[in-house]
Design a protein around this motif. Sequence first.
Motif, PDB file in Angstrom:
ATOM      1  N   ILE A   1     -17.230  22.893 -40.830  1.00 45.14           N
ATOM      2  CA  ILE A   1     -16.068  23.668 -41.256  1.00 45.14           C
ATOM      3  C   ILE A   1     -15.928  24.947 -40.445  1.00 45.14           C
ATOM      4  CG2 ILE A   1     -15.028  24.899 -43.208  1.00 45.14           C
ATOM      5  CD1 ILE A   1     -16.471  22.759 -44.983  1.00 45.14           C
ATOM      6  N   ASP A   2     -17.027  25.639 -40.197  1.00 46.75           N
ATOM      7  CA  ASP A   2     -17.009  26.888 -39.426  1.00 46.75           C
ATOM      8  C   ASP A   2     -18.049  26.776 -38.308  1.00 46.75           C
ATOM      9  OD1 ASP A   2     -16.668  29.438 -38.494  1.00 46.75           O
ATOM     10  OD2 ASP A   2     -17.268  30.439 -40.346  1.00 46.75           O
ATOM     11  N   PRO A   3     -17.687  26.106 -37.216  1.00 44.00           N
ATOM     12  CA  PRO A   3     -18.657  25.797 -36.168  1.00 44.00           C
ATOM     13  C   PRO A   3     -19.389  27.002 -35.581  1.00 44.00           C
ATOM     14  CG  PRO A   3     -16.548  24.733 -35.726  1.00 44.00           C
ATOM     15  CD  PRO A   3     -16.353  25.632 -36.892  1.00 44.00           C
TER      16      PRO A   3
ATOM     17  N   ARG B   1     -25.353  24.696 -34.603  1.00 45.15           N
ATOM     18  CA  ARG B   1     -26.246  25.054 -33.483  1.00 45.15           C
ATOM     19  C   ARG B   1     -27.321  23.984 -33.314  1.00 45.15           C
ATOM     20  NH1 ARG B   1     -25.567  30.092 -35.810  1.00 45.15           N
ATOM     21  NH2 ARG B   1     -27.626  30.048 -36.757  1.00 45.15           N
ATOM     22  N   TRP B   2     -27.904  23.536 -34.416  1.00 43.88           N
ATOM     23  CA  TRP B   2     -28.950  22.508 -34.386  1.00 43.88           C
ATOM     24  C   TRP B   2     -28.413  21.194 -33.806  1.00 43.88           C
ATOM     25  CZ3 TRP B   2     -29.292  18.566 -38.493  1.00 43.88           C
ATOM     26  CH2 TRP B   2     -30.412  17.747 -38.361  1.00 43.88           C
ATOM     27  N   GLN B   3     -27.176  20.833 -34.160  1.00 41.63           N
ATOM     28  CA  GLN B   3     -26.559  19.593 -33.689  1.00 41.63           C
ATOM     29  C   GLN B   3     -25.854  19.755 -32.332  1.00 41.63           C
ATOM     30  OE1 GLN B   3     -28.029  17.125 -35.772  1.00 41.63           O
ATOM     31  NE2 GLN B   3     -26.112  16.172 -35.270  1.00 41.63           N
ATOM     32  N   ARG B   4     -25.849  20.956 -31.799  1.00 37.25           N
ATOM     33  CA  ARG B   4     -25.162  21.255 -30.539  1.00 37.25           C
ATOM     34  C   ARG B   4     -23.650  20.998 -30.663  1.00 37.25           C
ATOM     35  NH1 ARG B   4     -29.043  17.622 -29.019  1.00 37.25           N
ATOM     36  NH2 ARG B   4     -27.515  16.286 -27.997  1.00 37.25           N
ATOM     37  N   THR B   5     -23.063  21.419 -31.786  1.00 40.61           N
ATOM     38  CA  THR B   5     -21.632  21.241 -31.996  1.00 40.61           C
ATOM     39  C   THR B   5     -20.921  22.563 -32.280  1.00 40.61           C
ATOM     40  OG1 THR B   5     -22.006  20.765 -34.350  1.00 40.61           O
ATOM     41  CG2 THR B   5     -21.868  18.864 -32.876  1.00 40.61           C
ATOM     42  N   ALA B   6     -21.570  23.696 -32.017  1.00 36.61           N
ATOM     43  CA  ALA B   6     -21.026  25.004 -32.364  1.00 36.61           C
ATOM     44  C   ALA B   6     -19.718  25.330 -31.640  1.00 36.61           C
ATOM     45  CB  ALA B   6     -22.059  26.100 -32.104  1.00 36.61           C
ATOM     46  N   LYS B   7     -19.469  24.704 -30.515  1.00 34.47           N
ATOM     47  CA  LYS B   7     -18.240  24.985 -29.769  1.00 34.47           C
ATOM     48  C   LYS B   7     -17.200  23.871 -29.941  1.00 34.47           C
ATOM     49  CE  LYS B   7     -20.483  27.817 -26.267  1.00 34.47           C
ATOM     50  NZ  LYS B   7     -20.396  29.043 -26.917  1.00 34.47           N
ATOM     51  N   TYR B   8     -17.444  22.972 -30.874  1.00 39.28           N
ATOM     52  CA  TYR B   8     -16.557  21.837 -31.084  1.00 39.28           C
ATOM     53  C   TYR B   8     -15.550  22.094 -32.199  1.00 39.28           C
ATOM     54  CZ  TYR B   8     -19.688  18.998 -28.176  1.00 39.28           C
ATOM     55  OH  TYR B   8     -20.427  18.474 -27.147  1.00 39.28           O
ATOM     56  N   ALA B   9     -14.594  21.196 -32.320  1.00 38.80           N
ATOM     57  CA  ALA B   9     -13.555  21.279 -33.343  1.00 38.80           C
ATOM     58  C   ALA B   9     -14.145  21.021 -34.727  1.00 38.80           C
ATOM     59  CB  ALA B   9     -12.469  20.246 -33.047  1.00 38.80           C
ATOM     60  N   ARG B  10     -13.471  21.556 -35.731  1.00 38.26           N
ATOM     61  CA  ARG B  10     -13.845  21.238 -37.108  1.00 38.26           C
ATOM     62  C   ARG B  10     -13.724  19.742 -37.327  1.00 38.26           C
ATOM     63  NH1 ARG B  10     -10.441  25.225 -40.989  1.00 38.26           N
ATOM     64  NH2 ARG B  10     -11.540  27.140 -40.516  1.00 38.26           N
ATOM     65  N   GLY B  11     -14.550  19.228 -38.225  1.00 36.75           N
ATOM     66  CA  GLY B  11     -14.443  17.810 -38.543  1.00 36.75           C
ATOM     67  C   GLY B  11     -15.734  17.257 -39.084  1.00 36.75           C
ATOM     68  N   MET B  12     -15.778  15.945 -39.201  1.00 36.79           N
ATOM     69  CA  MET B  12     -16.967  15.232 -39.653  1.00 36.79           C
ATOM     70  C   MET B  12     -17.716  14.745 -38.422  1.00 36.79           C
ATOM     71  SD  MET B  12     -16.921  15.398 -42.916  1.00 36.79           S
ATOM     72  CE  MET B  12     -18.128  14.203 -43.406  1.00 36.79           C
ATOM     73  N   TYR B  13     -19.032  14.985 -38.402  1.00 39.83           N
ATOM     74  CA  TYR B  13     -19.863  14.599 -37.266  1.00 39.83           C
ATOM     75  C   TYR B  13     -21.026  13.741 -37.749  1.00 39.83           C
ATOM     76  CZ  TYR B  13     -17.362  17.858 -34.315  1.00 39.83           C
ATOM     77  OH  TYR B  13     -16.368  18.486 -33.603  1.00 39.83           O
ATOM     78  N   ALA B  14     -21.443  12.822 -36.908  1.00 42.33           N
ATOM     79  CA  ALA B  14     -22.617  12.009 -37.200  1.00 42.33           C
ATOM     80  C   ALA B  14     -23.862  12.822 -36.867  1.00 42.33           C
ATOM     81  CB  ALA B  14     -22.597  10.737 -36.361  1.00 42.33           C
ATOM     82  N   ALA B  15     -24.881  12.706 -37.695  1.00 39.05           N
ATOM     83  CA  ALA B  15     -26.147  13.379 -37.402  1.00 39.05           C
ATOM     84  C   ALA B  15     -26.828  12.714 -36.209  1.00 39.05           C
ATOM     85  CB  ALA B  15     -27.064  13.342 -38.622  1.00 39.05           C
ATOM     86  N   ARG B  16     -26.654  11.397 -36.102  1.00 36.94           N
ATOM     87  CA  ARG B  16     -27.243  10.646 -34.987  1.00 36.94           C
ATOM     88  C   ARG B  16     -26.367   9.427 -34.713  1.00 36.94           C
ATOM     89  NH1 ARG B  16     -33.133   8.794 -36.061  1.00 36.94           N
ATOM     90  NH2 ARG B  16     -32.018   7.622 -37.619  1.00 36.94           N
ATOM     91  N   VAL B  17     -26.128   9.135 -33.450  1.00 40.93           N
ATOM     92  CA  VAL B  17     -25.354   7.954 -33.070  1.00 40.93           C
ATOM     93  C   VAL B  17     -26.237   7.007 -32.266  1.00 40.93           C
ATOM     94  CG1 VAL B  17     -23.147   9.171 -33.039  1.00 40.93           C
ATOM     95  CG2 VAL B  17     -24.463   8.978 -30.940  1.00 40.93           C
TER      96      VAL B  17
END
Length: 121
Positions: A68-70, A77-93
């Motif tokens: 919600i607030d990257p 930060r842990w998932q390396r998504t801090a600079k990405y768009a808001r949304g739903m992300y997979a923990a692992r693909v």
Amino acid sequence: MSDAASAIIPPTKSRNLRACLLCSIIQTSADFRSIGCPNCEEILQLKDNPDRILACTTSYFDGMIALIDPETSWVARWQRTAKYARGMYAARVKGRVPEDVEAELDSRGIKYRPRDQSDQD
């Protein structure tokens, strides 16, 4: 996908979900087709390209993270998504981007780090 996520997302919807192999955002195939990937479209070019969607996204992923607030999220930060768009992300693909995408990233000086956690630091 975990049992908890399956309980939240109706089964008819969950089987249409795919995760981007580069950034791990979760969307439906239709969303990838109509808008592409909000984070990786410049490189992946998924919009209106069903073959590319199949090659650069996966339906095999574990866990879901609501981003919600990257910029302030420690999980981002842990998932390396801090600079990405808001949304739903997979923990692992499960899977890797195609070789041409890896080559494009390399030519831009970007180190590819698979989202399946196989390339841990």
